[in-house]
Design a protein around this motif. Structure first.
Motif, short mmCIF file in Angstrom:
data_model
loop_
_atom_site.label_atom_id
_atom_site.label_comp_id
_atom_site.label_asym_id
_atom_site.label_seq_id
_atom_site.Cartn_x
_atom_site.Cartn_y
_atom_site.Cartn_z
N ALA A 275 -8.99 -0.42 -6.83
CA ALA A 275 -8.80 0.36 -8.28
C ALA A 275 -6.99 0.09 -8.15
O ALA A 275 -6.30 -0.33 -8.78
N TYR A 276 -6.67 0.92 -6.72
CA TYR A 276 -5.27 1.73 -7.22
C TYR A 276 -4.89 0.78 -6.53
O TYR A 276 -3.27 0.37 -7.18
N VAL A 277 -5.14 -0.04 -5.46
CA VAL A 277 -4.26 -0.88 -4.28
C VAL A 277 -4.25 -2.39 -5.82
O VAL A 277 -2.76 -2.93 -5.57
N GLN A 278 -5.12 -2.50 -5.92
CA GLN A 278 -4.53 -4.19 -7.30
C GLN A 278 -4.02 -3.59 -8.44
O GLN A 278 -3.52 -4.60 -9.04
N GLY A 279 -4.26 -2.14 -9.44
CA GLY A 279 -3.59 -1.64 -9.71
C GLY A 279 -1.96 -1.82 -9.57
O GLY A 279 -0.77 -1.77 -10.60
N ASN A 280 -1.33 -1.46 -8.32
CA ASN A 280 0.46 -1.93 -8.26
C ASN A 280 0.60 -2.91 -6.87
O ASN A 280 1.52 -3.05 -6.51
N LYS A 281 -0.26 -3.58 -7.23
CA LYS A 281 -0.23 -4.64 -6.85
C LYS A 281 0.54 -4.76 -4.88
O LYS A 281 1.59 -5.02 -4.68
N ILE A 282 -0.52 -3.80 -4.65
CA ILE A 282 -0.33 -4.08 -2.99
C ILE A 282 -1.15 -4.25 -2.21
O ILE A 282 -2.33 -5.03 -2.50
N GLN A 283 -0.48 -5.13 -0.79
CA GLN A 283 -0.87 -5.77 -0.10
C GLN A 283 -2.12 -5.50 0.95
O GLN A 283 -1.58 -4.56 1.81
N ALA A 284 -3.19 -5.43 1.56
CA ALA A 284 -3.92 -4.99 2.17
C ALA A 284 -3.95 -5.59 3.69
O ALA A 284 -4.02 -6.63 3.35
N THR A 285 -4.17 -4.92 4.50
CA THR A 285 -3.53 -5.46 5.21
C THR A 285 -5.19 -5.49 6.90
O THR A 285 -5.14 -5.43 7.85
N GLY A 286 -5.68 -4.91 6.21
CA GLY A 286 -7.63 -4.88 6.63
C GLY A 286 -8.73 -4.32 5.95
O GLY A 286 -8.12 -4.01 5.02
N GLY A 287 -9.54 -4.39 6.23
CA GLY A 287 -10.89 -3.84 5.98
C GLY A 287 -11.01 -2.07 5.71
O GLY A 287 -10.25 -1.71 6.24
N PHE A 288 -11.66 -1.83 4.51
CA PHE A 288 -11.44 -0.83 4.48
C PHE A 288 -12.46 0.66 5.96
O PHE A 288 -13.15 -0.25 6.19
#
Length: 266
Positions: free
Chosen positions: A219-232
């Protein structure tokens, strides 16, 4: 022989002042780490200076760091292998830093889902991928991977094992089980993970509840439009080996690598 100066101390005085035993001081002498300022060969009385006290304190400090007396002797007198001792002390400092960090994490309260920015180190790992049915099955698969990695003789003692959610959904238990190994490990299970920035939550509680932290991080990543570069990644800091069945005290670092060029993060 009388005490020759007010600046000299008997072995009993030294032991009392420094909180060590007479035997400890004599062992230091036997190892060549300590020489009394005055030694009466006839009576066996020993007298020490303030400098000797400083020596004893230094030896005790190095022992506390994890060096053996033999290593301490080499540290002081082997001038040919200074790089080796420097590397050893750097490793010990890194271990102390990790332990200090872990103690700080133990203060984490259950339910605290604060997001932190960290750097995940470059690692070489022994990895196996599994489709797991639940958290209990995942723990079994991670243990099996650990045993297989241990049998290679290349396992790294200074790093934590972790899992990576390899599936497209954070709810899936399509897991890559990763056990850090040395750089020279060669085999089909070898995988390299580059150093990377990551956002993480230090989750305290049973493994069955880790999805709570994953959901909060997502939710934090999506809410701040942050691009993930790998899995959890779930990095296991405190668990069954030293916490037994006290699952409320398990600490797992739930991390998600991200691109520094994306969104507004911490």
């Amino acid at each position: 022989m009388r005490k020759q100066s007010e600046h000299l101390f008997k072995i009993g005085e030294i032991a009392k002042i420094l909180g060590v035993t007479r035997k400890t001081i004599l062992v230091y002498e036997e190892m060549g780490l300590l020489t009394p300022a005055v030694k009466d060969e006839a009576s066996g009385y020993r007298y020490y200076t303030a400098d000797n006290m400083t020596q004893i304190r230094a030896i005790r400090s190095l022992q506390t760091l994890g060096l053996s007396l033999a290593e301490i002797r080499e540290y002081y007198y082997d001038t040919e292998n200074l790089d080796r001792y420097l590397d050893r002390l750097m490793d010990l400092r890194a271990t102390l830093d990790r332990n200090i960090h872990l103690l700080q994490l133990r203060a984490t309260k259950p339910g605290d889902l604060s997001v932190h920015r960290v750097r995940l180190p470059r690692q070489v790992c022994f990895c196996r991928r599994y489709q797991c049915t639940d958290a209990k099955d995942a723990a079994i698969k991670l243990r099996d991977t650990y045993i297989a990695a241990a049998r290679t003789g290349k396992m790294s003692m200074g790093s934590r094992m972790f899992t990576v959610r390899a599936g497209s959904s954070c709810k899936e238990l399509d897991l890559l089980c990763c056990i850090p190994v040395s750089e020279d490990f060669v085999g089909e299970e070898r995988m390299e993970f580059a150093e990377t920035s990551a956002l993480c939550i230090y989750y305290r509680g049973a493994y069955e509840g880790i999805n709570t932290a994953i959901d909060a991080l997502l939710a934090y990543v999506q809410g701040n439009k942050i691009q993930a570069t790998g899995g959890f990644r779930c990095i296991y800091l405190e668990g069954p080996p030293n916490r037994g069945d006290h699952t409320e005290d398990y600490i797992t670092q739930v991390a998600l690598p991200f691109s520094e060029n994306s969104g507004g993060c911490l």
